[in-house]
Design a protein around this motif. Structure first.
Motif, PDB file in Angstrom:
ATOM      1  N   THR A 407       0.828  -1.206   0.000  1.00  0.00           N
ATOM      2  CA  THR A 407       0.000   0.000   0.000  1.00  0.00           C
ATOM      3  C   THR A 407       0.858   1.249   0.000  1.00  0.00           C
ATOM      4  O   THR A 407       0.595   2.216  -0.725  1.00  0.00           O
ATOM      5  CB  THR A 407      -0.918  -0.005   1.231  1.00  0.00           C
ATOM      6  N   LYS A 408       1.925   1.221   0.795  1.00  0.00           N
ATOM      7  CA  LYS A 408       2.786   2.400   0.924  1.00  0.00           C
ATOM      8  C   LYS A 408       3.438   2.759  -0.395  1.00  0.00           C
ATOM      9  O   LYS A 408       3.479   3.924  -0.784  1.00  0.00           O
ATOM     10  CB  LYS A 408       3.850   2.127   1.986  1.00  0.00           C
ATOM     11  N   PHE A 409       3.967   1.769  -1.099  1.00  0.00           N
ATOM     12  CA  PHE A 409       4.700   2.039  -2.338  1.00  0.00           C
ATOM     13  C   PHE A 409       3.839   1.846  -3.585  1.00  0.00           C
ATOM     14  O   PHE A 409       4.353   1.919  -4.689  1.00  0.00           O
ATOM     15  CB  PHE A 409       5.926   1.125  -2.423  1.00  0.00           C
ATOM     16  N   ASP A 410       2.550   1.586  -3.411  1.00  0.00           N
ATOM     17  CA  ASP A 410       1.645   1.393  -4.541  1.00  0.00           C
ATOM     18  C   ASP A 410       2.212   0.353  -5.499  1.00  0.00           C
ATOM     19  O   ASP A 410       2.443   0.610  -6.680  1.00  0.00           O
ATOM     20  CB  ASP A 410       1.428   2.726  -5.272  1.00  0.00           C
ATOM     21  N   LEU A 411       2.470  -0.868  -4.973  1.00  0.00           N
ATOM     22  CA  LEU A 411       3.100  -1.923  -5.759  1.00  0.00           C
ATOM     23  C   LEU A 411       2.169  -2.437  -6.849  1.00  0.00           C
ATOM     24  O   LEU A 411       0.943  -2.350  -6.742  1.00  0.00           O
ATOM     25  CB  LEU A 411       3.524  -3.075  -4.844  1.00  0.00           C
ATOM     26  N   ASN A 412       2.755  -2.970  -7.868  1.00  0.00           N
ATOM     27  CA  ASN A 412       2.046  -3.463  -9.040  1.00  0.00           C
ATOM     28  C   ASN A 412       1.247  -4.719  -8.688  1.00  0.00           C
ATOM     29  O   ASN A 412       1.810  -5.755  -8.329  1.00  0.00           O
ATOM     30  CB  ASN A 412       3.058  -3.783 -10.147  1.00  0.00           C
ATOM     31  N   ASN A 413      -0.077  -4.650  -8.820  1.00  0.00           N
ATOM     32  CA  ASN A 413      -0.934  -5.790  -8.502  1.00  0.00           C
ATOM     33  C   ASN A 413      -0.904  -6.860  -9.584  1.00  0.00           C
ATOM     34  O   ASN A 413      -1.445  -7.952  -9.386  1.00  0.00           O
ATOM     35  CB  ASN A 413      -2.375  -5.313  -8.292  1.00  0.00           C
ATOM     36  N   ASN A 414      -0.297  -6.551 -10.731  1.00  0.00           N
ATOM     37  CA  ASN A 414      -0.220  -7.537 -11.810  1.00  0.00           C
ATOM     38  C   ASN A 414       0.928  -8.518 -11.644  1.00  0.00           C
ATOM     39  O   ASN A 414       1.077  -9.424 -12.456  1.00  0.00           O
ATOM     40  CB  ASN A 414      -0.062  -6.815 -13.155  1.00  0.00           C
ATOM     41  N   PHE A 517      17.086 -12.910 -21.117  1.00  0.00           N
ATOM     42  CA  PHE A 517      17.197 -11.454 -21.151  1.00  0.00           C
ATOM     43  C   PHE A 517      17.539 -10.959 -19.755  1.00  0.00           C
ATOM     44  O   PHE A 517      17.668 -11.761 -18.813  1.00  0.00           O
ATOM     45  CB  PHE A 517      15.905 -10.808 -21.672  1.00  0.00           C
ATOM     46  N   ALA A 518      17.715  -9.652 -19.616  1.00  0.00           N
ATOM     47  CA  ALA A 518      18.110  -9.073 -18.333  1.00  0.00           C
ATOM     48  C   ALA A 518      17.316  -7.798 -18.085  1.00  0.00           C
ATOM     49  O   ALA A 518      16.925  -7.093 -19.027  1.00  0.00           O
ATOM     50  CB  ALA A 518      19.606  -8.777 -18.314  1.00  0.00           C
ATOM     51  N   LEU A 519      17.076  -7.516 -16.804  1.00  0.00           N
ATOM     52  CA  LEU A 519      16.330  -6.327 -16.397  1.00  0.00           C
ATOM     53  C   LEU A 519      17.184  -5.494 -15.447  1.00  0.00           C
ATOM     54  O   LEU A 519      17.768  -6.040 -14.501  1.00  0.00           O
ATOM     55  CB  LEU A 519      15.024  -6.724 -15.691  1.00  0.00           C
ATOM     56  N   LEU A 520      17.263  -4.201 -15.702  1.00  0.00           N
ATOM     57  CA  LEU A 520      17.912  -3.285 -14.763  1.00  0.00           C
ATOM     58  C   LEU A 520      16.819  -2.765 -13.834  1.00  0.00           C
ATOM     59  O   LEU A 520      15.854  -2.140 -14.283  1.00  0.00           O
ATOM     60  CB  LEU A 520      18.579  -2.121 -15.497  1.00  0.00           C
ATOM     61  N   VAL A 521      16.953  -3.039 -12.552  1.00  0.00           N
ATOM     62  CA  VAL A 521      15.921  -2.659 -11.589  1.00  0.00           C
ATOM     63  C   VAL A 521      16.481  -1.651 -10.599  1.00  0.00           C
ATOM     64  O   VAL A 521      17.693  -1.597 -10.343  1.00  0.00           O
ATOM     65  CB  VAL A 521      15.365  -3.895 -10.841  1.00  0.00           C
ATOM     66  N   GLU A 522      15.580  -0.910 -10.022  1.00  0.00           N
ATOM     67  CA  GLU A 522      15.921   0.147  -9.085  1.00  0.00           C
ATOM     68  C   GLU A 522      15.112  -0.070  -7.823  1.00  0.00           C
ATOM     69  O   GLU A 522      13.931  -0.453  -7.870  1.00  0.00           O
ATOM     70  CB  GLU A 522      15.575   1.498  -9.716  1.00  0.00           C
ATOM     71  N   ASP A 523      15.727   0.159  -6.673  1.00  0.00           N
ATOM     72  CA  ASP A 523      15.047  -0.035  -5.402  1.00  0.00           C
ATOM     73  C   ASP A 523      13.842   0.895  -5.301  1.00  0.00           C
ATOM     74  O   ASP A 523      13.900   2.059  -5.686  1.00  0.00           O
ATOM     75  CB  ASP A 523      16.013   0.218  -4.235  1.00  0.00           C
ATOM     76  N   VAL A 524      12.743   0.385  -4.765  1.00  0.00           N
ATOM     77  CA  VAL A 524      11.516   1.170  -4.676  1.00  0.00           C
ATOM     78  C   VAL A 524      11.669   2.355  -3.732  1.00  0.00           C
ATOM     79  O   VAL A 524      10.969   3.367  -3.847  1.00  0.00           O
ATOM     80  CB  VAL A 524      10.345   0.270  -4.225  1.00  0.00           C
TER      81      VAL A 524
END
Length: 718
Positions: A407-414, A517-524
């Protein structure tokens, strides 16, 4: 040497053995001091029996040959030769009376071949009448020289001066060889043994008693119950189901103290009576509490009491000294121990655990302590319930924290993530190198190249590789080498094989496609909810909150949830469309933003001079998988297998346009114009081997070093 002098017609009856060789009798009667050293011996003999190669529980095969010579010509058995080699390396035996010349290690009463042994077989049908020959030896291995003329002379003398009355006919020999190939698994748990049958069994030795006429009685248990076994009752002065001494009571019994049954109690043990060499071996080597493997035990109802018993006798139709009693020895490697033995030990642990509890209840009841114990048990039950309640509350609290985080970070429900009860870890903490513990405090502790660890993290995607989504699936040639565990294939070898097949008229090879493949991710934490403004962080601070995640075929299948497997996306537009639809749920408008930047590049940098490899998001960092640039059009080399040794860096740039983007804006532009939702994912850390020319950095062997990688797993787009 004159052939005429040493021909069979002129050979004396007491001709000495060929130099360097020993007779079978000399080997059988070998002194124990020499025998303990497992000496190498050479012997010449005539084939009496042959058991063709059969597969063992490991990769090799076992072949057994029984040979005789003049020194044992009037005995019922010769000596057994056991060979554990690959099937194609086995010596070829054509039939009875073949001559065998062998050099190998001696055992207790048999010979055992190793890879230094050599065999020379002379078929009986091709034995010449004189040294004039020819001698058609079949040598194994083929690199060894054929026997000398002196050895050939001794072979002829042995063949003509050895009594062959005990050697079976050709038909009997072939029938026995065929029967030896009919191998079936005789193993049976004691609960399943049946009367008038033969079984192999594993059990713990409970008691050992001397019998009459040289017999030995052994009680064993594998901790399974059989209704036809004797019922050993627990209690003071409980004795065995059998007798000390003979079954008629003529032999003096032992004292009561030695006859008390130690357990297990009930119908869990069988009496085994041994004779001949089996009894001698057990008498000298087996003691109580040993675990043994008994082979080909005859099971039938005993004469006294109507209970099932086992009988192990010597067999006149097999090699003398064949031992069907084996003591189980624990291996240093747990996986090398017999699987059925481990199951029996597990049953033993559970049985004694249950018995001790029941025994205490019986003793308490006899002492009138039931009421007191009942009150104590109620307190323990309450404490146990309290502990379970506390554990459930703690788990619920972790789930609540995860829900609040969503809820705090509005995470992706998908996006769904596994292991919801595991708390999330900041990316900066995941990227912190593991320090190797030291016995003494050190101001500069050594960092481990990687650690095998798994985490959960809240992140969002800010970039991906390769830049063209049509390259998210890669193909490789399917070859016969795929069955090899250490074969990983290579794109260069695939291309070369493709060209060879095409030129030979076979067309191009079949290709197997996998997601990679690869994903570059960033901390929420640095993304913040979409309703707020992002934090203004320095480039160095952002670097600590970003990492590349490799997505292998298995993880991608779970993540994407597509009905179709990976295929050539450049020739499969429907699958490519479905892939982009799923990825849109994961990263929003990221593809559109990146595509627009790539299309704008020629206008911005058409006249600029190409810069050297930039410090882009694909550079080698603690969280980045590459070190160098790769020529345009080449496929990326991505593989997240924990055990694979990669000859090249795991990820390489393949599009020069991305270099231009990075050289102009670097990481600063990545993700600035993308406002997608964060999600929770599982992250695994591992290491791969890469080439390293600097010897000081080669910590994974000469020319290799370890490099840390991170992979995504346990996520699914719904």
């Amino acid at each position: 040497m004159d052939p005429g002098e040493d021909s069979p017609k002129h050979a004396s009856s007491d001709q000495s053995v060929a130099p360097g060789f020993e007779t079978i009798r000399e080997i059988i009667d070998m002194k124990s001091d020499r025998l303990k050293g497992n000496p190498m011996v050479s012997v010449i003999g005539i084939v009496k029996d042959y058991r063709p190669p059969i597969r063992t529980r490991k990769e090799d095969f076992k072949c057994t040959i029984e040979i005789i010579d003049r020194s044992v010509q009037f005995e019922s058995h010769g000596i057994a030769v056991h060979i554990f080699w690959p099937e194609d390396k086995m010596p070829t035996i054509s039939g009875v009376s073949d001559i065998v010349l062998a050099q190998m290690y001696s055992g207790v009463v048999s010979l055992l071949a190793n890879f230094a042994s050599e065999f020379h077989v002379l078929p009986a049908s091709k034995i010449p009448k004189s040294l004039a020959g020819p001698f058609s030896w079949k040598s194994t291995p083929t690199r060894h020289k054929s026997p000398s003329s002196v050895e050939n002379g001794y072979v002829l003398w042995t063949n003509n001066n050895t009594n062959k009355d005990t050697i079976p006919s050709t038909q009997e020999f072939q029938e026995k060889s065929a029967q030896a190939m009919n191998v079936k698994d005789k193993f049976c748990l004691l609960k399943d043994v049946k009367p008038d049958s033969f079984h192999d069994m594993i059990g713990e030795v409970i008691k050992v008693f001397e019998g009459n006429s040289g017999a030995l009685t052994v009680y064993i248990s594998d901790y399974t119950a059989n209704t036809h076994f004797y019922n050993n009752i627990w209690g003071d002065g409980a004795t065995t189901g059998g007798r000390d001494g003979d079954e008629y009571g003529y032999i003096r019994t032992k004292t009561k103290g030695t006859r008390e049954w130690p357990g297990p109690y009930g119908k869990l043990s069988i009496q085994i009576t041994m004779w001949d060499g089996h009894a001698d071996y057990a008498r000298d080597h087996i003691k109580e509490n040993d675990w043994v493997l008994l082979k080909n035990v005859q099971v039938r109802f005993g004469k006294m009491g109507g209970c099932l018993e086992g009988f192990l006798r010597g067999d006149r139709n097999v090699f003398e000294g064949q031992n069907r009693v084996q003591i189980m020895k624990q291996s240093e490697e747990p996986d090398d121990n017999h699987g059925r033995w481990k199951e029996a030990i597990r049953r033993k642990r559970e049985w004694w655990k249950k018995f001790e509890k029941q025994k205490q209840d019986i003793l308490d009841e006899a002492a009138g302590l039931n009421k007191k114990r009942k009150v104590e048990d109620e307190g323990k039950v309450k404490n146990a319930k309290t502990r379970r309640k506390e554990r459930r509350a703690a788990a619920d609290e972790r789930v609540t924290i995860a829900a609040n985080s969503s809820t705090k970070f509005d995470l992706n429900n998908n996006v769904r993530c596994s292991y919801k009860d595991i708390p999330t870890t900041p990316v900066s903490q995941i990227l912190t190198p593991y320090l190797i513990p030291s016995a003494t405090p050190s101001p500069n502790p050594k960092q481990a190249p990687f650690s095998v660890t798994k985490y959960r993290a809240n992140v969002r995607v800010i970039d991906y590789f390769p830049p063209n989504i049509a390259d998210f699936a890669v193909g490789r040639c399917v070859t016969e080498y795929d069955m090899l565990s250490d074969y990983s294939g290579s794109e260069s070898s695939d291309a070369e094989q493709d060209m060879r097949d095409f030129r030979s008229g076979k067309g191009f090879m079949e290709r197997k496609w996998e997601w990679r493949f690869a994903l570059l991710v960033e901390d929420v934490s640095i993304s913040q909810p979409l309703t707020s403004e992002p934090q203004q962080l320095s480039e160095q601070e952002k670097e600590k909150e970003r990492m590349w995640l490799m997505v292998d075929n298995e993880s991608a299948q779970m993540l994407l949830g597509l009905d179709d497997d990976a295929a050539n996306l450049r020739t499969n537009p429907a699958l490519l469309h479905n892939l982009k639809e799923q990825l849109f749920k994961l990263w929003g408008e990221l593809e559109e933003v990146k595509t627009a930047k790539l299309k704008a590049l020629p206008k911005l940098h058409g006249k600029t001079k190409k810069s050297p490899p930039p410090s882009s998001s694909f550079d080698s960092t603690p969280s980045s998988p590459i070190q160098a640039q790769k020529k345009a059009g080449a496929q990326p080399d991505i593989d997240s297998s924990d055990s694979e040794v990669s000859p090249l860096p795991v990820l390489r740039e393949r599009d020069r346009n991305v270099e231009a983007i990075a050289s102009k804006g670097g990481r600063e532009e990545q993700g600035n114009n993308v406002r997608n939702k964060a999600f929770t994912c599982c992250v695994k850390q591992y290491g791969v081997k890469i080439r390293e020319a600097d010897k000081r950095r080669a910590d994974a062997g000469l020319g290799w070093r370890w490099e840390r990688r991170f992979g995504l797993f346990g996520c699914m787009i719904v």
